[in-house]
Design a protein around this motif. Structure first.
Motif, PDB file in Angstrom:
ATOM      1  N   VAL A   1       8.350  -9.231   3.156  1.00 10.19           N
ATOM      2  CA  VAL A   1       7.591  -9.303   1.901  1.00 10.19           C
ATOM      3  C   VAL A   1       6.602  -8.145   1.854  1.00 10.19           C
ATOM      4  CG1 VAL A   1       6.064 -10.679   0.446  1.00 10.19           C
ATOM      5  CG2 VAL A   1       7.804 -11.820   1.850  1.00 10.19           C
ATOM      6  N   LEU A   2       6.672  -7.367   0.785  1.00 12.21           N
ATOM      7  CA  LEU A   2       5.747  -6.256   0.558  1.00 12.21           C
ATOM      8  C   LEU A   2       4.813  -6.610  -0.591  1.00 12.21           C
ATOM      9  CD1 LEU A   2       8.251  -3.260   0.806  1.00 12.21           C
ATOM     10  CD2 LEU A   2       6.793  -4.210   2.618  1.00 12.21           C
ATOM     11  N   ARG A   3       3.568  -6.123  -0.487  1.00 12.03           N
ATOM     12  CA  ARG A   3       2.563  -6.402  -1.511  1.00 12.03           C
ATOM     13  C   ARG A   3       2.203  -5.108  -2.242  1.00 12.03           C
ATOM     14  NH1 ARG A   3      -1.098 -11.129  -0.057  1.00 12.03           N
ATOM     15  NH2 ARG A   3      -0.336 -12.016   1.904  1.00 12.03           N
ATOM     16  N   PRO A   4       2.824  -4.844  -3.394  1.00 10.90           N
ATOM     17  CA  PRO A   4       2.404  -3.682  -4.179  1.00 10.90           C
ATOM     18  C   PRO A   4       0.984  -3.885  -4.707  1.00 10.90           C
ATOM     19  CG  PRO A   4       4.524  -4.564  -4.932  1.00 10.90           C
ATOM     20  CD  PRO A   4       3.921  -5.579  -4.020  1.00 10.90           C
ATOM     21  N   ARG A   5       0.472  -2.855  -5.347  1.00  6.29           N
ATOM     22  CA  ARG A   5      -0.829  -2.986  -5.996  1.00  6.29           C
ATOM     23  C   ARG A   5      -0.796  -4.155  -6.974  1.00  6.29           C
ATOM     24  NH1 ARG A   5      -3.956   1.747  -9.458  1.00  6.29           N
ATOM     25  NH2 ARG A   5      -5.455   0.373 -10.514  1.00  6.29           N
ATOM     26  N   ALA A   6      -1.808  -5.006  -6.931  1.00  4.21           N
ATOM     27  CA  ALA A   6      -1.826  -6.203  -7.762  1.00  4.21           C
ATOM     28  C   ALA A   6      -2.146  -5.865  -9.215  1.00  4.21           C
ATOM     29  CB  ALA A   6      -2.847  -7.199  -7.232  1.00  4.21           C
ATOM     30  N   SER A   7      -1.512  -6.583 -10.107  1.00  2.00           N
ATOM     31  CA  SER A   7      -1.814  -6.477 -11.530  1.00  2.00           C
ATOM     32  C   SER A   7      -3.225  -6.985 -11.818  1.00  2.00           C
ATOM     33  CB  SER A   7      -0.802  -7.310 -12.329  1.00  2.00           C
ATOM     34  OG  SER A   7      -1.236  -7.507 -13.653  1.00  2.00           O
ATOM     35  N   ARG A   8      -3.868  -6.404 -12.804  1.00  2.00           N
ATOM     36  CA  ARG A   8      -5.193  -6.905 -13.190  1.00  2.00           C
ATOM     37  C   ARG A   8      -5.087  -8.304 -13.793  1.00  2.00           C
ATOM     38  NH1 ARG A   8      -3.721  -3.804 -17.634  1.00  2.00           N
ATOM     39  NH2 ARG A   8      -4.358  -4.609 -19.705  1.00  2.00           N
ATOM     40  N   HIS A   9      -3.877  -8.720 -14.153  1.00  2.00           N
ATOM     41  CA  HIS A   9      -3.676 -10.052 -14.719  1.00  2.00           C
ATOM     42  C   HIS A   9      -3.355 -11.096 -13.652  1.00  2.00           C
ATOM     43  CE1 HIS A   9      -3.726  -8.147 -18.593  1.00  2.00           C
ATOM     44  NE2 HIS A   9      -2.657  -7.423 -18.308  1.00  2.00           N
ATOM     45  N   ALA A  10      -3.280 -10.677 -12.383  1.00  2.00           N
ATOM     46  CA  ALA A  10      -2.938 -11.604 -11.309  1.00  2.00           C
ATOM     47  C   ALA A  10      -4.020 -12.665 -11.147  1.00  2.00           C
ATOM     48  CB  ALA A  10      -2.753 -10.846  -9.994  1.00  2.00           C
ATOM     49  N   VAL A  11      -3.629 -13.829 -10.640  1.00  2.00           N
ATOM     50  CA  VAL A  11      -4.606 -14.847 -10.269  1.00  2.00           C
ATOM     51  C   VAL A  11      -5.576 -14.215  -9.268  1.00  2.00           C
ATOM     52  CG1 VAL A  11      -4.920 -17.043  -9.068  1.00  2.00           C
ATOM     53  CG2 VAL A  11      -3.026 -16.764 -10.688  1.00  2.00           C
ATOM     54  N   PRO A  12      -6.880 -14.330  -9.485  1.00  2.00           N
ATOM     55  CA  PRO A  12      -7.849 -13.678  -8.591  1.00  2.00           C
ATOM     56  C   PRO A  12      -7.594 -13.984  -7.125  1.00  2.00           C
ATOM     57  CG  PRO A  12      -8.973 -14.584 -10.502  1.00  2.00           C
ATOM     58  CD  PRO A  12      -7.554 -15.051 -10.591  1.00  2.00           C
ATOM     59  N   GLY A  13      -7.573 -12.921  -6.327  1.00  2.00           N
ATOM     60  CA  GLY A  13      -7.382 -13.063  -4.890  1.00  2.00           C
ATOM     61  C   GLY A  13      -5.936 -13.119  -4.446  1.00  2.00           C
ATOM     62  N   GLN A  14      -4.985 -13.084  -5.404  1.00  2.00           N
ATOM     63  CA  GLN A  14      -3.571 -13.200  -5.059  1.00  2.00           C
ATOM     64  C   GLN A  14      -2.844 -11.875  -5.270  1.00  2.00           C
ATOM     65  OE1 GLN A  14      -2.704 -16.039  -3.571  1.00  2.00           O
ATOM     66  NE2 GLN A  14      -4.840 -16.657  -3.961  1.00  2.00           N
ATOM     67  N   SER A  15      -1.739 -11.708  -4.570  1.00  2.00           N
ATOM     68  CA  SER A  15      -0.899 -10.521  -4.713  1.00  2.00           C
ATOM     69  C   SER A  15       0.188 -10.798  -5.733  1.00  2.00           C
ATOM     70  CB  SER A  15      -0.267 -10.156  -3.362  1.00  2.00           C
ATOM     71  OG  SER A  15      -1.243  -9.779  -2.422  1.00  2.00           O
ATOM     72  N   ASP A  16       0.179 -10.063  -6.814  1.00  2.00           N
ATOM     73  CA  ASP A  16       1.178 -10.230  -7.872  1.00  2.00           C
ATOM     74  C   ASP A  16       1.323  -8.884  -8.565  1.00  2.00           C
ATOM     75  OD1 ASP A  16       2.939 -11.320  -9.731  1.00  2.00           O
ATOM     76  OD2 ASP A  16       1.327 -12.055 -11.031  1.00  2.00           O
ATOM     77  N   PRO A  17       2.479  -8.241  -8.491  1.00  2.00           N
ATOM     78  CA  PRO A  17       3.779  -8.736  -8.037  1.00  2.00           C
ATOM     79  C   PRO A  17       3.951  -8.688  -6.522  1.00  2.00           C
ATOM     80  CG  PRO A  17       3.993  -6.488  -8.802  1.00  2.00           C
ATOM     81  CD  PRO A  17       2.570  -6.891  -9.063  1.00  2.00           C
ATOM     82  N   LEU A  18       5.085  -9.281  -6.099  1.00  2.00           N
ATOM     83  CA  LEU A  18       5.567  -9.163  -4.722  1.00  2.00           C
ATOM     84  C   LEU A  18       6.958  -8.547  -4.743  1.00  2.00           C
ATOM     85  CD1 LEU A  18       4.697 -12.679  -3.214  1.00  2.00           C
ATOM     86  CD2 LEU A  18       3.417 -10.538  -2.881  1.00  2.00           C
ATOM     87  N   LEU A  19       7.292  -7.846  -3.682  1.00  2.00           N
ATOM     88  CA  LEU A  19       8.657  -7.356  -3.486  1.00  2.00           C
ATOM     89  C   LEU A  19       9.194  -8.009  -2.216  1.00  2.00           C
ATOM     90  CD1 LEU A  19      10.841  -5.461  -4.603  1.00  2.00           C
ATOM     91  CD2 LEU A  19       9.998  -3.701  -3.048  1.00  2.00           C
TER      92      LEU A  19
END
Length: 357
Positions: free
Chosen positions: A216-234
């Motif tokens: 699982v890779l964590r790209p840069r998180a969207s500003r719309h992500a749930v705070p503190g979470q990684s979104d999107p994921l690859l």
């Protein structure tokens, strides 16, 4: 899956089933359970919802009122044991699935359990062993797991194309799983266990082999992500023979519900889930193109698949069995998700621990 036609309203051809009407109890009538009640009542032949059970009494009463003769049975285990219930749909929160599915096995009643089968691989394996013991005594299988994509006509076509060898040996699978929004409590771990779980099952369904490892890779998180979470994921899945499946999981796009799958083989490729509208998809706003042709949520995108799934399950349950993914498929998906959550937390490739029967 063999169908007479693939247009809406035509279900797969099935062997003749007994005339008796299947009396169904639905456990959990939130979004998914309420949708199942409505579908069983209005779109599935040979089945009737006779009871519902939910921790929210008002909600249960409201849903029961939509089906003539439907009772509210507050305790789900009482609903399972009720002599007026022939089969059960489990759409309750995942933490209750193990107890309820085991009760169905003990009662000898067919059950359609929404994913996950249970909350972890070990408890899913316990359900596998319980049903194996029942099958050894009776020759019957009772538990079907709600991986509805297997019933979607496009996925069925794609599997048939692979099986016929028309793409040559499949080498890669590219997947996208996108939601417009998710609730504030939706964590990165839930992206694996609630979203990517479908791709894990789809990969096994299309390629007919197990998943050996997860990264699982964590790209840069969207500003719309749930705070503190990684979104999107690859997420990268590796099969036992060395095929690779990459999954883009992005649950806060602001656009809609998009699910796409492309299989790349030695002699060609095939993709499903393409939209008929714009190629560019963007959220609404000043100067932005507004996407069209994208389903607003999973019920629209896979409505046809749910119709087929519930009809086939109902027909099989009237014969005392199942017609779809079973406990082993539920366990295998749980094992992949367990490896995925470990890989998410550690940042390292993690092998899937799959205990054979």
């Amino acid at each position: 899956m063999t169908t007479t036609e693939t247009r809406a309203g035509v279900l797969p051809a099935m062997a003749e089933v007994p005339a008796a009407e299947l009396r169904v109890a639905v456990l959990g009538v939130g979004i998914m359970g309420a949708d199942h009640v409505a579908r069983l009542h209005s779109r599935v032949s040979g089945a009737r919802v006779v009871a519902v059970s939910d921790a929210a009494a008002d909600r249960a009463e409201q849903i029961a009122a939509t089906v003539p003769g439907c009772r509210v049975i507050p305790d789900p285990l009482t609903a399972i044991a009720d002599p007026g219930v022939d089969a059960v749909v489990v759409a309750s929160p995942g933490r209750f699935h193990q107890e309820q599915v085991l009760a169905c096995i003990a009662a000898g009643k067919p059950v359609l359990c929404e994913k996950p089968l249970t909350m972890d691989a070990d408890s899913s394996l316990a359900v596998v062993r319980a049903e194996d013991a029942f099958a050894a005594r009776t020759g019957r299988r009772l538990v079907q797991v709600g991986f509805m994509r297997r019933f979607d006509p496009e996925y069925a076509q794609l599997r048939a194309l692979i099986a016929a060898g028309e793409l040559g040996e499949p080498l890669l699978v590219h997947c996208a799983h996108r939601n417009a929004t998710v609730p504030p409590h939706f964590t990165s771990e839930m992206m694996i266990s609630d979203s990517v779980v479908h791709e894990a099952d789809v990969a096994r369904f299309l390629l007919d082999e197990d998943i050996a490892a997860v990264t699982v890779l964590r790209p840069r998180a969207s500003r719309h992500a749930v705070p503190g979470q990684s979104d999107p994921l690859l997420v990268l899945l590796e099969t036992t023979s060395g095929r690779l499946i990459d999954v883009e999981c992005f649950v806060s796009t602001g656009v809609g519900y998009e699910v796409r799958t492309e299989v790349v083989g030695e002699d060609g490729s095939a993709m499903i889930g393409l939209d008929l509208g714009l190629v560019r998809h963007a959220a609404g706003g000043s100067g932005a193109a507004r996407a069209t042709g994208i389903a607003p949520d999973f019920r629209q995108r896979f409505g046809r698949a749910y119709d087929i799934e519930l009809q086939r399950w109902s027909d099989a349950a009237r014969r005392g069995g199942i017609d779809g993914p079973g406990v082993w498929d539920g366990y295998a998906a749980s094992a992949v998700c367990a490896a995925g959550v470990t890989a998410l937390r550690s940042g390292r490739r993690t092998e899937t621990r799959l205990v054979q029967r």
